[in-house]
Design a protein around this motif. Structure first.
Motif, short mmCIF file in Angstrom:
data_model
loop_
_atom_site.label_atom_id
_atom_site.label_comp_id
_atom_site.label_asym_id
_atom_site.label_seq_id
_atom_site.Cartn_x
_atom_site.Cartn_y
_atom_site.Cartn_z
N ILE A 1 -13.60 5.22 -9.60
CA ILE A 1 -13.20 3.95 -8.74
C ILE A 1 -14.41 3.33 -8.37
CG2 ILE A 1 -11.88 3.49 -6.79
CD1 ILE A 1 -10.38 6.01 -6.95
N VAL A 2 -14.70 1.70 -9.07
CA VAL A 2 -15.75 0.91 -9.12
C VAL A 2 -15.37 -0.21 -8.36
CG1 VAL A 2 -16.61 2.29 -11.33
CG2 VAL A 2 -15.17 0.23 -11.51
N ALA B 1 -2.63 9.84 -7.40
CA ALA B 1 -1.98 11.14 -7.19
C ALA B 1 -0.41 10.96 -7.21
CB ALA B 1 -2.27 11.31 -5.77
N GLN B 2 0.05 9.90 -6.62
CA GLN B 2 1.66 9.42 -7.13
C GLN B 2 1.91 9.33 -8.42
OE1 GLN B 2 2.85 6.58 -4.26
NE2 GLN B 2 2.27 7.67 -2.37
N SER B 3 1.02 8.83 -9.30
CA SER B 3 1.49 8.58 -10.57
C SER B 3 1.91 9.86 -11.31
CB SER B 3 0.26 8.04 -11.43
OG SER B 3 -0.80 8.92 -11.65
N LEU C 1 0.78 -1.29 -0.06
CA LEU C 1 -0.14 -0.11 0.05
C LEU C 1 0.87 1.30 -0.01
CD1 LEU C 1 -2.72 -1.17 2.52
CD2 LEU C 1 -3.02 -0.77 0.35
N ARG C 2 2.03 1.26 0.15
CA ARG C 2 3.09 2.21 0.27
C ARG C 2 4.05 2.39 -1.14
NH1 ARG C 2 4.28 1.21 5.90
NH2 ARG C 2 6.05 -0.14 4.98
N LEU D 1 -10.50 1.89 -2.62
CA LEU D 1 -10.92 3.25 -2.84
C LEU D 1 -9.42 4.06 -2.46
CD1 LEU D 1 -12.61 5.59 -3.82
CD2 LEU D 1 -13.43 5.73 -1.45
N LEU D 2 -8.87 4.04 -1.35
CA LEU D 2 -7.95 4.90 -0.84
C LEU D 2 -6.51 4.51 -1.54
CD1 LEU D 2 -7.83 4.89 3.01
CD2 LEU D 2 -8.04 6.99 1.42
N ASP D 3 -6.28 3.34 -1.68
CA ASP D 3 -5.11 2.82 -2.46
C ASP D 3 -4.96 3.56 -4.13
OD1 ASP D 3 -2.59 1.70 -2.60
OD2 ASP D 3 -3.50 -0.26 -3.52
#
Ligand SMILES: [Mg+2]
Length: 231
Positions: free
Chosen positions: A143-144, A130-132, A91-92, A122-124
């Protein structure tokens, strides 16, 4: 003519399955190296999809469940703690974009509405987007919990002019291509060397809107070619 292009995220824009495979190998080592654990883990994942959905957290819980079953309840807390640490590491994990992801999305965003349609935690998925560094290029993000023909019909109606003038691009025939074709959109398969067994499906060769490209870098030519042909 194509007005809206949907991109899958995991293993289409960035690497994903490779980190699951690495974690799976560590998990099997941790439990003593029995290769039969791979099948047991996959069975647990499949069994649990309806409860946990797609993503790392469900994978962690399935690893724990498999460890408990495989040891007939004898697995120790330190092993469970290690499994949870491996999941948190996933997750990191930093984002590794696939070749062409940024250039291709940027180029197509000039003349099309480009959106991300992804399943997972969802969070991941939000974190990875965001990080991409690609987040700002997209007109919309969906996000489904699963990818069905209805998912695509709704997403393309919301962000574009409906599925008829939309295209979905992704590495999974089962999740990205076939249901998008069923919704009436174009379905473009970009195969990835590693694809989760669950995502396997036969190529829909008879579907007139089905296309295959070797790399995202071939996508602008494909889109422009369809445009030329259709006008
Ligand atoms: Mg994918």
């Amino acid at each position: 003519m194509i007005t809206c292009i949907g991109f899958d995220a995991d293993d289409t824009l960035w690497q994903n399955e490779t980190f699951f495979r690495l974690t799976e190998a560590r998990f099997i080592d941790l439990l003593g190296g029995d290769p039969g654990l791979t099948d047991r883990l996959h069975e647990a994942e499949k069994r649990n999809l309806g409860h946990y959905g797609f993503g790392v957290k469900g994978f962690m819980l399935s690893m724990i469940e498999t460890a408990i079953e495989a040891t007939e309840g004898q697995v120790g807390a330190p092993v469970i703690a290690e499994i949870m640490a491996m999941g948190r590491e996933m997750l990191r994990h930093p984002i590794h974009l696939l070749p062409g992801a940024e250039e291709v999305v940027r180029a197509l965003a000039q003349d099309h509405r480009v959106i991300v349609i992804t399943k997972g935690d969802l969070l991941d998925q939000e974190r990875k987007l965001a990080q991409s560094g690609l987040g700002d290029l997209f007109h919309g993000v969906e996000i489904v919990s699963d990818k069905t023909p209805e998912t695509y019909a709704r997403a393309f109606a919301r962000h574009g002019a409906g599925a008829e003038t939309a295209m979905m691009v992704g590495n999974s025939l089962k999740s990205d291509v076939i249901p998008a074709l069923q919704a009436g959109a174009w379905g473009v398969h970009v195969p990835h060397a590693l694809t989760w067994a669950y995502e396997h499906a036969e190529p829909p060769l008879a579907a007139p809107r089905f296309r295959v490209i070797n790399s995202l870098l071939d996508l602008p030519n494909l889109v422009n070619g369809l445009f030329t042909y259709n006008r």
